[in-house]
Every structure is written in structure tokens, then in C-alpha cells.
Design an enzyme around this catalytic site. Structure first.
Site, PDB file in Angstrom:
ATOM      1  N   LYS A  56       4.301  -6.334   8.711  1.00  0.00           N
ATOM      2  CA  LYS A  56       6.000  -5.694   9.112  1.00  0.00           C
ATOM      3  C   LYS A  56       5.798  -5.952  10.333  1.00  0.00           C
ATOM      4  CE  LYS A  56       4.773  -1.301   6.524  1.00  0.00           C
ATOM      5  NZ  LYS A  56       3.760  -0.154   6.599  1.00  0.00           N
ATOM      6  N   GLN A 100       1.086   4.420  10.090  1.00  0.00           N
ATOM      7  CA  GLN A 100       0.569   3.317   8.954  1.00  0.00           C
ATOM      8  C   GLN A 100      -0.398   4.861   7.634  1.00  0.00           C
ATOM      9  OE1 GLN A 100       1.311   0.636   7.809  1.00  0.00           O
ATOM     10  NE2 GLN A 100      -0.222   1.646   5.749  1.00  0.00           N
ATOM     11  N   ASP A 123      10.799   5.497   7.325  1.00  0.00           N
ATOM     12  CA  ASP A 123       9.776   5.709   6.236  1.00  0.00           C
ATOM     13  C   ASP A 123      11.184   6.311   5.734  1.00  0.00           C
ATOM     14  OD1 ASP A 123       8.004   4.051   5.693  1.00  0.00           O
ATOM     15  OD2 ASP A 123       6.826   4.697   6.934  1.00  0.00           O
TER      16      ASP A 123
END
Ligand code: NAP
Length: 292
Positions: A56, A100, A123
Site C-alpha cells: 500500500k 490493517q 476502506d
């Protein structure tokens, strides 16, 4: 009659979109002096999570974005993690925050995700974003499901009016994919299958589009498909393979060989859905920075 399916090249589509995103980032910097910023919080040292976070960061840098990685030990108190998220919520240099997952044992994952400000939830995982998606309000679309829609469009299939079968009903893939496919913009008729479905093949054989996200190899085979269907294989499964340097290989949830004989187009694993997930994360981060 056997068909040879076209492979839907997720790497190519991701590269095309990332070039578009990089141009958008450059334009935003030039016009408003704003550099999109993504904060990624990694708690613990799960090897898969470490490699996702590294990928990422690299993708952010390539797109000209600012990224901030925050690493925390697996025994960091939850309170400290929540404080860090609160500080990022208030930080004007940060337009997207990602925690995460999975978090190490002992954390209340739901509480942690809920702490992310919805306007920085790139997200698309917070209940507010999910709710907005469901009722069709402006929101960040969840990355993997959004990438799946892009891949179906990239295959050349006009989704409108088609019958789509989604195998799997998880909150991060199956359910949001079904919601996105059935929105007015895409206008598919959607059937959701899961472990309670008695005869999955009876549904997939009538499907123009099959999205399989079960997390189990061979969930979909060619004899379960209607000729010409488009198949999106979301699954990532490790199969022991002594001939490979790492001792395993990755396969999807679809049996590629038999599906490719019947489908008109199919995503490979790896190289299909995977590259799209980070791409759509960059997309949302740029979108968030544009809203400032
Ligand atoms: P998950 O939370 O385990 O959910 C799997 C879903 O599939 C469940 O709804 C389950 O049904 C259903 N299912 C399992 N076996 C089935 C079967 N034999 N027949 C019908 N339905 C079945 O998994 P997930 O998080 O959605 O992920 C699915 C797969 O996608 C995994 O392999 C994951 O690694 C992969 N993935 C890839 C990406 C990417 O970027 N490439 C991103 C996310 C996930 P029940 O609800 O009835 O249990």
C-alpha cells in the site's frame, strides 16, 4: 462447444487506473496545493499484513500521494490505538485512514473501525459508510467490491439487466458486491449463494455473471456455468506445492481450467481481483482529498 475464455487482466486495469489516479493527484497538487495523504496503522507483525501494508505504501508513493505508516506492538493498549486514530481524524494532512485487519487477539475490531471518521474511512468499512452505500448516498465504496465491478465492466460485459450470482455473503466481499451489482447504475438481478444454498449449480447455470468469494478452492467448476458467463474469482487459497520456492501456490475459488472452457471471460488468481483492491484504496484517498 468449448470456448476459450478471455483472461480479465486485473494488473492491466489496475495499471490504467493508477495512471489516471496519479494524474488526478498531480492536478490536485497543482490546483489546490493538496497532496492526498493515507495513514496505515499496523498492529503486530502478521507477515501477510506486513506485506499488504508495504504494498500500500509503495502504491501511494507511485501515485504521488503522501503515506504515513504507524506500526504498533501487538500488546499496545486498545486505548492507545483509539487515541492514535482520533489524532489522525483531526490531522489535515491525512485524508484516508486504514487499520490493517485482522487485528491481533484481544482488540475489539468493531470498536476500532468505528473510531475512524467516516469522511476518512477509505476502506469503506465503517457502519456509516456501509449504510450510506446501501441507501445510495455519497460514500467510499469498499475497495475489493468496487474493484470487482470495475473488472466486470473491463471484461466488456454490460451489467445492466444481467443475472449475477454471488457466492459468499461476507461483510467485506459477498454482501457489498451484491449491493453494488443491484444498484440502479449497474441494474443487475442478483442471487446470493452461501453454505445454506441447496443447489448452487442450479443458480450459477442461469447466471451471466458469477462472482465467487467463498475462500474454498473448486467452489465453482465449468459444468456449473452457462456458456459465455463472466467469472470473477475473488478467492485466494494457498495450496501446498513442493515445486514452488515458498512451498505453496495460490489458487482461487474457481477451477480455472474447466471454467475457462465455458466462460467468455475470467479473472486469474493471482493477477485478477488482487491488484484492484489497493487501486481502489488509492481512488478513495484521492476522492477524499478532493472533497476537502
Ligand atoms: P469469508 O468471510 O470466509 O466468507 C466466505 C463466504 O463464503 C461465507 O459467506 C460462506 O458462507 C461462503 N462459503 C464458504 N464455502 C462455501 C461453499 N462451499 N459454498 C457456498 N458458499 C460458501 O471470506 P471473505 O472474507 O469473503 O473472502 C473470500 C475469499 O476472497 C477468501 O479466499 C479471501 O482470501 C479472498 N479475498 C480476496 C481479496 C482480494 O483482494 N483479492 C479481498 C478479500 C477477500 P456462510 O456465510 O454460510 O458461512
Amino acid at each position: 462447444m468449448k470456448m476459450a475464455a478471455k483472461t480479465i487482466d486485473g494488473k492491466q486495469l489496475a495499471a490504467d487506473l493508477r495512471a489516471e489516479i496519479a494524474a488526478g493527484v498531480a492536478a490536485l497538487k497543482a490546483e489546490k496545493g493538496v497532496t492526498p495523504g493515507l495513514a496505515v496503522i499496523l498492529v503486530g507483525e502478521n507477515p501477510a499484513s506486513v506485506s499488504y501494508v508495504t504494498a500500500k505504501e509503495k502504491a501511494c508513493a507511485e501515485a504521488g500521494m503522501y503515506s504515513r505508516e504507524i506500526r504498533m506492538a501487538a500488546d499496545t493498549p486498545e486505548e492507545k490505538l483509539l487515541e492514535t486514530i482520533a489524532a489522525l481524524n483531526a490531522d489535515p494532512a491525512i485524508h484516508g485512514i486504514l487499520v490493517q485487519l485482522p487485528l491481533p487477539k484481544g482488540y475489539d475490531e468493531k470498536k476500532v473501525i468505528d473510531a475512524i471518521a467516516p469522511e476518512k474511512d477509505v476502506d469503506g468499512f465503517t457502519p456509516i459508510n456501509v449504510g450510506r452505500m446501501l441507501i445510495g448516498e455519497q460514500c467510499f465504496l469498499p475497495c475489493t467490491p468496487h474493484g470487482i465491478i470495475k473488472l466486470i465492466e473491463f471484461s466488456g460485459m454490460d451489467i445492466r439487466g444481467k443475472h449475477a450470482v454471488v457466492i459468499g455473503r461476507s461483510n467485506i466481499v459477498g454482501k457489498p458486491v451484491a449491493v453494488l451489482l443491484s444498484r440502479k447504475e449497474t441494474n443487475a438481478t442478483v442471487t446470493m449463494c452461501h453454505t445454506g444454498t441447496k443447489d448452487i449449480a442450479a443458480f450459477t447455470r442461469t447466471a451471466d455473471i458469477v462472482v465467487v468469494a467463498a475462500g474454498r478452492p473448486d467452489t465453482l467448476r465449468g459444468d456449473m456455468l452457462k456458456p459465455g458467463a463472466v467469472v470473477i474469482d475473488v478467492g485466494v487459497n494457498r495450496i501446498p506445492d513442493a515445486t514452488r520456492p515458498k512451498g505453496f501456490r495460490l489458487v482461487g475459488d474457481a477451477d480455472f481450467a474447466s471454467c475457462a472452457e465455458v466462460a467468455s471471460a475470467i479473472t486469474p488468481v493471482p493477477g485478477g481481483v488482487g491488484p484492484m483492491t489497493i487501486t481502489m484504496l488509492l481512488w478513495n484517498t484521492l476522492e477524499s482529498a478532493r472533497r476537502v
